[in-house]
Design a protein around this motif. Structure first.
Motif, mmCIF file in Angstrom:
data_model
loop_
_atom_site.group_PDB
_atom_site.id
_atom_site.type_symbol
_atom_site.label_atom_id
_atom_site.label_comp_id
_atom_site.label_asym_id
_atom_site.label_seq_id
_atom_site.Cartn_x
_atom_site.Cartn_y
_atom_site.Cartn_z
ATOM 1 N N HIS A 66 24.031 49.610 65.525
ATOM 2 C CA HIS A 66 23.655 49.981 64.107
ATOM 3 C C HIS A 66 24.738 51.063 63.365
ATOM 4 N N ASP A 118 27.281 48.325 58.156
ATOM 5 C CA ASP A 118 26.507 47.040 58.186
ATOM 6 C C ASP A 118 26.486 47.348 56.379
ATOM 7 N N GLU A 133 22.286 47.434 56.399
ATOM 8 C CA GLU A 133 22.128 48.727 57.457
ATOM 9 C C GLU A 133 22.104 49.680 55.636
ATOM 10 N N ARG A 134 23.132 49.794 55.347
ATOM 11 C CA ARG A 134 23.450 51.046 54.009
ATOM 12 C C ARG A 134 23.255 50.244 53.432
ATOM 13 N N ARG A 165 19.587 49.856 52.819
ATOM 14 C CA ARG A 165 18.978 50.652 53.189
ATOM 15 C C ARG A 165 19.168 51.992 53.531
ATOM 16 N N SER A 182 23.170 54.562 62.318
ATOM 17 C CA SER A 182 21.980 53.554 61.275
ATOM 18 C C SER A 182 20.519 53.464 61.859
ATOM 19 N N ARG A 183 20.537 54.187 62.870
ATOM 20 C CA ARG A 183 19.492 53.466 63.704
ATOM 21 C C ARG A 183 19.599 55.010 64.261
ATOM 22 N N SER A 225 16.860 54.070 60.001
ATOM 23 C CA SER A 225 15.524 54.195 60.610
ATOM 24 C C SER A 225 15.040 53.899 62.426
ATOM 25 N N SER A 242 15.974 46.942 66.498
ATOM 26 C CA SER A 242 16.273 45.621 66.731
ATOM 27 C C SER A 242 15.999 45.370 68.323
#
Length: 113
Positions: free
Chosen positions: A25, A29, A32-33, A35, A71-72, A85, A89
């Motif tokens: 993550h 991506d 992801e970007r 969000r 990103s998570r 986040s 996944s």
């Protein structure tokens, strides 16, 4: 199996062959970007002496932090407000039970029997 961030899971066969099971993550991506930017976060490289350097990171719009390269993330409350986040996944297919496969997750081997 679920994962967050850059904790990678890899199947390792007795033959030495490998299969990567997860996708990191990262803020580069597109989904992801999207969000992160929709939540008000900024995705860009670190700026050093006026020049962009290194991988893309998640930043606050007006402060030079947190500079997160994933990103998570679980437990990073400040970054969650910027669109990072804590939701994982997941993969639902079970590959265990085959005697010729072991699973490696986050550098610790687990053998499926």
């Amino acid at each position: 199996m679920g994962w967050v961030g850059d904790s990678q899971a890899v199947l390792v066969y007795k033959s030495g062959a490998t299969t990567i099971l997860t996708r990191d993550h990262r803020p580069d991506d597109p989904k992801e970007r999207e969000r992160i930017t929709a939540a008000g976060g900024v995705v860009s490289q670190k700026i050093l002496n006026g020049n962009p350097v290194g991988p893309l990171r998640v930043w606050h719009t007006t402060q030079p932090l947190p500079g997160l390269m994933v990103s998570r993330s679980i437990g990073d409350v400040y970054a969650h407000a910027l669109g990072v986040s804590a939701f994982q996944s997941s993969i639902h297919d079970c590959v265990c039970g085959r005697s010729n496969i072991s699973a490696v997750t986050h550098h610790r081997p687990y053998v499926c029997i």
